[in-house]
Design a protein around this motif. Structure first.
Motif, short mmCIF file in Angstrom:
data_model
loop_
_atom_site.label_atom_id
_atom_site.label_comp_id
_atom_site.label_asym_id
_atom_site.label_seq_id
_atom_site.Cartn_x
_atom_site.Cartn_y
_atom_site.Cartn_z
N ALA A 125 41.90 -16.53 136.65
CA ALA A 125 41.83 -16.04 135.27
C ALA A 125 42.03 -17.17 134.28
O ALA A 125 41.29 -17.29 133.28
N PHE A 126 42.99 -18.04 134.54
CA PHE A 126 43.23 -19.20 133.69
C PHE A 126 41.97 -20.06 133.59
O PHE A 126 41.52 -20.40 132.49
N ALA A 127 41.38 -20.39 134.73
CA ALA A 127 40.19 -21.26 134.74
C ALA A 127 39.01 -20.58 134.03
O ALA A 127 38.34 -21.20 133.20
N LEU A 128 38.78 -19.33 134.35
CA LEU A 128 37.64 -18.61 133.75
C LEU A 128 37.78 -18.47 132.24
O LEU A 128 36.81 -18.64 131.50
N THR A 129 38.98 -18.17 131.78
CA THR A 129 39.17 -18.01 130.34
C THR A 129 39.09 -19.35 129.61
O THR A 129 38.61 -19.40 128.48
N GLU A 130 39.52 -20.43 130.26
CA GLU A 130 39.37 -21.75 129.65
C GLU A 130 37.88 -22.12 129.55
O GLU A 130 37.45 -22.69 128.54
N ILE A 131 37.12 -21.77 130.57
CA ILE A 131 35.67 -22.00 130.53
C ILE A 131 35.05 -21.17 129.40
O ILE A 131 34.24 -21.67 128.62
N ALA A 132 35.46 -19.91 129.30
CA ALA A 132 34.91 -19.02 128.26
C ALA A 132 35.21 -19.54 126.85
O ALA A 132 34.36 -19.50 125.97
N LYS A 133 36.42 -20.05 126.65
CA LYS A 133 36.79 -20.58 125.33
C LYS A 133 36.00 -21.84 124.98
O LYS A 133 35.76 -22.10 123.81
N SER A 134 35.60 -22.59 126.00
CA SER A 134 34.99 -23.90 125.78
C SER A 134 33.47 -23.91 125.89
O SER A 134 32.83 -24.82 125.38
N ASN A 135 32.90 -22.94 126.57
CA ASN A 135 31.47 -22.97 126.86
C ASN A 135 30.76 -21.83 126.14
O ASN A 135 30.75 -20.69 126.63
N GLN A 136 30.17 -22.15 125.00
CA GLN A 136 29.50 -21.14 124.18
C GLN A 136 28.35 -20.45 124.91
O GLN A 136 28.11 -19.27 124.72
N LYS A 137 27.65 -21.20 125.76
CA LYS A 137 26.48 -20.65 126.47
C LYS A 137 26.88 -19.54 127.44
O LYS A 137 26.14 -18.60 127.64
N LEU A 138 28.05 -19.66 128.04
CA LEU A 138 28.50 -18.67 129.04
C LEU A 138 29.40 -17.59 128.45
O LEU A 138 29.67 -16.59 129.11
N GLN A 139 29.85 -17.79 127.25
CA GLN A 139 30.88 -16.94 126.68
C GLN A 139 30.56 -15.44 126.71
O GLN A 139 31.36 -14.64 127.17
N LYS A 140 29.39 -15.06 126.25
CA LYS A 140 29.03 -13.63 126.16
C LYS A 140 29.03 -12.98 127.54
O LYS A 140 29.60 -11.90 127.74
N GLU A 141 28.42 -13.65 128.50
CA GLU A 141 28.36 -13.13 129.88
C GLU A 141 29.76 -13.01 130.48
O GLU A 141 30.09 -12.01 131.11
N LEU A 142 30.58 -14.03 130.26
CA LEU A 142 31.94 -14.01 130.81
C LEU A 142 32.78 -12.90 130.20
O LEU A 142 33.53 -12.22 130.90
N MET A 143 32.66 -12.72 128.90
CA MET A 143 33.45 -11.70 128.22
C MET A 143 33.16 -10.29 128.77
O MET A 143 34.08 -9.50 128.94
N LYS A 144 31.91 -10.01 129.08
CA LYS A 144 31.56 -8.71 129.68
C LYS A 144 32.28 -8.55 131.02
O LYS A 144 32.82 -7.48 131.32
N LYS A 145 32.25 -9.59 131.81
CA LYS A 145 32.90 -9.54 133.12
C LYS A 145 34.42 -9.42 132.98
O LYS A 145 35.07 -8.76 133.79
N PHE A 146 34.98 -10.06 131.97
CA PHE A 146 36.43 -9.98 131.76
C PHE A 146 36.85 -8.55 131.45
O PHE A 146 37.88 -8.07 131.92
#
Length: 171
Positions: A125-146
């Motif tokens: 969770a820590f790693a994925l959320t850090e990626i989501a905060k930093s990577n605009q391209k993946l953010q929308k997709e990651l947020m749905k999965k979160f």
């Protein structure tokens, strides 16, 4: 490899071993090569310690660990829980400075969100959320999965890692 072997197999307390190796690695980046080499033959406990050294180094000098990112990603789903959680923490530490490079870890990190170990799930969770905060391209997709993970996660500590970033990013 002798330096790594001698320290990891010494009578020192585990945290002292890790701290000593991390301090040495920050000054001599060749030591990280030795750590990767030792990882190949070490016990599971020693493998976990090797990755923990990299995690310590990645907190202060992430640039020293970036060359080992493929090695870290390759071992995210290793069978020893400590290796899994330390690899995830390395990714989380690198994500703010290297969002595009750490994106390659996402798929493997999601596998660890279903692990039986709470620390493994929290670290993913820590790693994925850090990626989501930093990577605009993946953010929308990651947020749905979160959002889906929050529905299924039973541990409040793990769940709160996702909730915090969902509120921060506002989706």
């Amino acid at each position: 490899m002798e330096t790594v072997k001698n320290i990891l197999q010494s009578k020192e307390k585990p945290k002292e071993k890790i701290s000593l190796l991390a301090e040495k690695a920050k000054k001599d980046k060749k030591l990280l090569d030795e750590i990767v080499e030792f990882f190949q033959t070490g016990s599971n406990a020693e493998k976990g310690n090797c990755i923990e050294v990299m995690e310590y180094v990645s907190q202060e000098k992430p640039e020293l660990v970036v060359p080992y990112l493929d090695f870290i990603v390759e071992n995210i789903n290793f069978n020893a829980p400590k290796v899994k959680w330390e690899c995830a923490r390395v990714i989380g530490n690198l994500a703010p400075k290297y969002p595009d490079k750490t994106a390659k870890a996402v798929e493997k990190l999601f596998k660890n969100t279903k692990d039986k170990g709470t620390v493994v799930r929290w670290s993913a969770a820590f790693a994925l959320t850090e990626i989501a905060k930093s990577n605009q391209k993946l953010q929308k997709e990651l947020m749905k999965k979160f959002n889906k993970i929050v529905e299924d996660e039973t541990n409040n500590g793990v769940k709160n890692v996702y909730i915090k970033v969902l509120k921060k990013i506002g989706k």
